[in-house]
Design a protein around this motif. Sequence first.
Motif, PDB file in Angstrom:
ATOM      1  N   GLU A 124      56.119  32.327  42.073  1.00 35.29           N
ATOM      2  CA  GLU A 124      55.718  33.337  41.083  1.00 35.29           C
ATOM      3  C   GLU A 124      55.653  32.692  39.708  1.00 35.29           C
ATOM      4  O   GLU A 124      56.644  32.155  39.214  1.00 35.29           O
ATOM      5  N   LEU A 125      54.483  32.725  39.085  1.00 33.27           N
ATOM      6  CA  LEU A 125      54.290  32.159  37.751  1.00 33.27           C
ATOM      7  C   LEU A 125      53.480  33.123  36.898  1.00 33.27           C
ATOM      8  O   LEU A 125      52.538  33.767  37.378  1.00 33.27           O
ATOM      9  N   THR A 126      53.829  33.214  35.627  1.00 35.87           N
ATOM     10  CA  THR A 126      53.147  34.074  34.672  1.00 35.87           C
ATOM     11  C   THR A 126      52.740  33.254  33.462  1.00 35.87           C
ATOM     12  O   THR A 126      53.493  32.386  33.014  1.00 35.87           O
ATOM     13  N   GLY A 127      51.543  33.509  32.944  1.00 39.83           N
ATOM     14  CA  GLY A 127      51.113  32.755  31.775  1.00 39.83           C
ATOM     15  C   GLY A 127      49.845  33.309  31.147  1.00 39.83           C
ATOM     16  O   GLY A 127      49.182  34.184  31.698  1.00 39.83           O
ATOM     17  N   LYS A 128      49.534  32.763  29.984  1.00 43.63           N
ATOM     18  CA  LYS A 128      48.335  33.144  29.241  1.00 43.63           C
ATOM     19  C   LYS A 128      47.103  32.519  29.884  1.00 43.63           C
ATOM     20  O   LYS A 128      47.167  31.438  30.455  1.00 43.63           O
ATOM     21  N   THR A 129      45.988  33.226  29.804  1.00 45.07           N
ATOM     22  CA  THR A 129      44.748  32.728  30.382  1.00 45.07           C
ATOM     23  C   THR A 129      43.856  32.114  29.314  1.00 45.07           C
ATOM     24  O   THR A 129      43.947  32.460  28.140  1.00 45.07           O
ATOM     25  N   LEU A 130      42.998  31.193  29.735  1.00 46.92           N
ATOM     26  CA  LEU A 130      42.186  30.423  28.787  1.00 46.92           C
ATOM     27  C   LEU A 130      41.052  31.235  28.172  1.00 46.92           C
ATOM     28  O   LEU A 130      40.881  31.261  26.957  1.00 46.92           O
ATOM     29  N   HIS A 131      40.261  31.888  28.986  1.00 44.58           N
ATOM     30  CA  HIS A 131      39.038  32.505  28.468  1.00 44.58           C
ATOM     31  C   HIS A 131      39.248  33.929  27.965  1.00 44.58           C
ATOM     32  O   HIS A 131      38.755  34.289  26.893  1.00 44.58           O
ATOM     33  N   SER A 132      39.997  34.754  28.686  1.00 45.89           N
ATOM     34  CA  SER A 132      40.219  36.127  28.221  1.00 45.89           C
ATOM     35  C   SER A 132      41.351  36.211  27.214  1.00 45.89           C
ATOM     36  O   SER A 132      41.392  37.131  26.393  1.00 45.89           O
ATOM     37  N   GLY A 133      42.279  35.267  27.278  1.00 39.62           N
ATOM     38  CA  GLY A 133      43.431  35.297  26.387  1.00 39.62           C
ATOM     39  C   GLY A 133      44.514  36.264  26.830  1.00 39.62           C
ATOM     40  O   GLY A 133      45.546  36.393  26.167  1.00 39.62           O
ATOM     41  N   LYS A 134      44.311  36.952  27.960  1.00 35.50           N
ATOM     42  CA  LYS A 134      45.303  37.899  28.461  1.00 35.50           C
ATOM     43  C   LYS A 134      46.399  37.157  29.230  1.00 35.50           C
ATOM     44  O   LYS A 134      46.278  35.969  29.525  1.00 35.50           O
ATOM     45  N   VAL A 135      47.464  37.871  29.547  1.00 35.20           N
ATOM     46  CA  VAL A 135      48.559  37.315  30.348  1.00 35.20           C
ATOM     47  C   VAL A 135      48.422  37.820  31.778  1.00 35.20           C
ATOM     48  O   VAL A 135      48.218  39.021  32.006  1.00 35.20           O
ATOM     49  N   SER A 136      48.501  36.929  32.727  1.00 33.85           N
ATOM     50  CA  SER A 136      48.418  37.327  34.128  1.00 33.85           C
ATOM     51  C   SER A 136      49.560  36.710  34.926  1.00 33.85           C
ATOM     52  O   SER A 136      50.144  35.702  34.521  1.00 33.85           O
ATOM     53  N   MET A 137      49.859  37.345  36.043  1.00 33.67           N
ATOM     54  CA  MET A 137      50.937  36.883  36.924  1.00 33.67           C
ATOM     55  C   MET A 137      50.355  36.552  38.292  1.00 33.67           C
ATOM     56  O   MET A 137      49.520  37.296  38.818  1.00 33.67           O
ATOM     57  N   VAL A 138      50.809  35.441  38.852  1.00 29.57           N
ATOM     58  CA  VAL A 138      50.373  34.999  40.167  1.00 29.57           C
ATOM     59  C   VAL A 138      51.582  34.869  41.083  1.00 29.57           C
ATOM     60  O   VAL A 138      52.576  34.236  40.728  1.00 29.57           O
ATOM     61  N   LYS A 139      51.510  35.508  42.246  1.00 32.28           N
ATOM     62  CA  LYS A 139      52.509  35.328  43.302  1.00 32.28           C
ATOM     63  C   LYS A 139      51.802  34.727  44.503  1.00 32.28           C
ATOM     64  O   LYS A 139      50.801  35.285  44.971  1.00 32.28           O
ATOM     65  N   ILE A 140      52.315  33.613  44.990  1.00 29.95           N
ATOM     66  CA  ILE A 140      51.710  32.951  46.146  1.00 29.95           C
ATOM     67  C   ILE A 140      52.685  33.057  47.313  1.00 29.95           C
ATOM     68  O   ILE A 140      53.800  32.542  47.241  1.00 29.95           O
ATOM     69  N   TRP A 141      52.230  33.718  48.377  1.00 35.98           N
ATOM     70  CA  TRP A 141      53.077  33.988  49.545  1.00 35.98           C
ATOM     71  C   TRP A 141      52.691  33.076  50.705  1.00 35.98           C
ATOM     72  O   TRP A 141      51.524  32.701  50.838  1.00 35.98           O
ATOM     73  N   PRO A 142      53.645  32.741  51.566  1.00 35.48           N
ATOM     74  CA  PRO A 142      53.296  32.000  52.788  1.00 35.48           C
ATOM     75  C   PRO A 142      52.231  32.747  53.576  1.00 35.48           C
ATOM     76  O   PRO A 142      52.215  33.981  53.597  1.00 35.48           O
ATOM     77  N   GLY A 143      51.330  31.991  54.223  1.00 39.60           N
ATOM     78  CA  GLY A 143      50.242  32.610  54.972  1.00 39.60           C
ATOM     79  C   GLY A 143      50.293  32.256  56.450  1.00 39.60           C
ATOM     80  O   GLY A 143      50.985  31.321  56.869  1.00 39.60           O
ATOM     81  N   PHE A 144      49.547  33.009  57.246  1.00 41.51           N
ATOM     82  CA  PHE A 144      49.467  32.776  58.684  1.00 41.51           C
ATOM     83  C   PHE A 144      48.441  31.682  58.984  1.00 41.51           C
ATOM     84  O   PHE A 144      47.409  31.578  58.313  1.00 41.51           O
ATOM     85  N   ALA A 145      48.725  30.885  60.012  1.00 37.83           N
ATOM     86  CA  ALA A 145      47.793  29.840  60.444  1.00 37.83           C
ATOM     87  C   ALA A 145      46.443  30.455  60.780  1.00 37.83           C
ATOM     88  O   ALA A 145      46.360  31.530  61.375  1.00 37.83           O
ATOM     89  N   GLY A 146      45.394  29.769  60.380  1.00 38.77           N
ATOM     90  CA  GLY A 146      44.046  30.222  60.684  1.00 38.77           C
ATOM     91  C   GLY A 146      43.481  31.249  59.731  1.00 38.77           C
ATOM     92  O   GLY A 146      42.333  31.676  59.886  1.00 38.77           O
ATOM     93  N   GLU A 147      44.279  31.666  58.732  1.00 35.11           N
ATOM     94  CA  GLU A 147      43.789  32.670  57.782  1.00 35.11           C
ATOM     95  C   GLU A 147      43.397  32.065  56.435  1.00 35.11           C
ATOM     96  O   GLU A 147      42.776  32.739  55.615  1.00 35.11           O
ATOM     97  N   GLY A 148      43.761  30.810  56.206  1.00 32.26           N
ATOM     98  CA  GLY A 148      43.314  30.109  55.010  1.00 32.26           C
ATOM     99  C   GLY A 148      43.955  30.587  53.726  1.00 32.26           C
ATOM    100  O   GLY A 148      44.997  31.246  53.719  1.00 32.26           O
ATOM    101  N   ARG A 149      43.296  30.262  52.621  1.00 35.72           N
ATOM    102  CA  ARG A 149      43.764  30.647  51.290  1.00 35.72           C
ATOM    103  C   ARG A 149      42.897  31.804  50.796  1.00 35.72           C
ATOM    104  O   ARG A 149      41.668  31.719  50.823  1.00 35.72           O
ATOM    105  N   TYR A 150      43.536  32.857  50.332  1.00 38.43           N
ATOM    106  CA  TYR A 150      42.768  33.985  49.835  1.00 38.43           C
ATOM    107  C   TYR A 150      43.541  34.710  48.735  1.00 38.43           C
ATOM    108  O   TYR A 150      44.767  34.682  48.677  1.00 38.43           O
ATOM    109  N   PHE A 151      42.779  35.342  47.842  1.00 36.44           N
ATOM    110  CA  PHE A 151      43.355  36.084  46.729  1.00 36.44           C
ATOM    111  C   PHE A 151      43.448  37.565  47.080  1.00 36.44           C
ATOM    112  O   PHE A 151      42.616  38.110  47.819  1.00 36.44           O
ATOM    113  N   GLU A 152      44.462  38.224  46.521  1.00 34.26           N
ATOM    114  CA  GLU A 152      44.604  39.668  46.608  1.00 34.26           C
ATOM    115  C   GLU A 152      44.658  40.215  45.185  1.00 34.26           C
ATOM    116  O   GLU A 152      45.565  39.882  44.416  1.00 34.26           O
ATOM    117  N   PHE A 153      43.655  41.011  44.841  1.00 31.36           N
ATOM    118  CA  PHE A 153      43.537  41.552  43.486  1.00 31.36           C
ATOM    119  C   PHE A 153      43.138  43.015  43.571  1.00 31.36           C
ATOM    120  O   PHE A 153      42.107  43.344  44.137  1.00 31.36           O
TER     121      PHE A 153
END
Length: 315
Positions: A36-65
């Motif tokens: 879990e990391l939180t920080g300022k963004t480059l282009h919008s200048g807003k603050v966003s938070m990212v949580k990266i969870w373990p994933g299941f094999a065969g499902e790859g990398r994907y975002f949830e928004f």
Amino acid sequence: MGSNGLSAAFNSLKSSNLISWRSTGTLQQTLAGCIELTGKTLHSGKVSMVKIWPGFAGEGRYFEFQSKLIPACIDFAQESPLCATLCKDGYKIRTVEHLLSALEAKGIDNCRIQIQSFGSEDPEVEVPIFDGSASAWVEAIDQVGRKEALDRCGNNAEKLAPYLNEPLHVSRNDSFMVAFPSPKVRISYGIDFPKVPAIGCQWFSSAAFGDSYKKHIASSRTFCIYEEVEHMCSAGLIKGGSLDNAIVCSASKGWLNPPLRFHDEPCRHKVLDLIGDLSLFALPGSQGFPVAHVVAFKGGHSLHADFVRRLSGII
């Protein structure tokens, strides 16, 4: 259908005379815990938070928004200035390249990336920029560690990689990318800023993965030309940009916030971006960067995306 069956199905769909998907001799990996990391963004200048969870094999990398799932795949890449953007059903995630670069290079094949922007319900969000490099992501991955990924039935799955069978090239004006068959991944990248002497023409070559990535690539920061800042601001970009999250070079005065971490830090950062952009070629749970010697000159996110689309047979 199990993970191996899924891999075989994708293999038959995405293989061609140009690419062969082969086993890496290793099993798919995921995170051993949550990041879990939180920080300022480059282009919008807003603050966003990212949580990266373990994933299941065969499902790859994907975002949830906002309850929408957006795979980190070239099918959802959208042309945008100065960053890599994923878009699905009107929802956009911008500046994904540094995070994806770290995940690809560190071998995190499967994960769920939750992202949210504080105080905003906009259908657009941006990954935090931190210091302009991928170091924060690499450190977080190293801290939590990796583990073998299992599918939803509890089975492991082999990791595949795309091997290039014949030379391939793409170009835009005087920028180009070319790749040659090779038994190992190799990247050679060149940039040229003749009107900015402190940068000038640089070349950097690297093996790109493993210890080489962490030592020689991950900490290189994004850069910009001071004389172009006003134009970028007027275009609604770099609202969150500062001397803390980018290295800035003036055509007449040189670097405004030295010291550099490497004498060729701008060129190394292009390699960092390239790894993130080419990770979008990945089959779910497998390597995206082609096993080839990739040579790029004066490239950027748009050219990198053209290259992936050519690999995919889209163009």
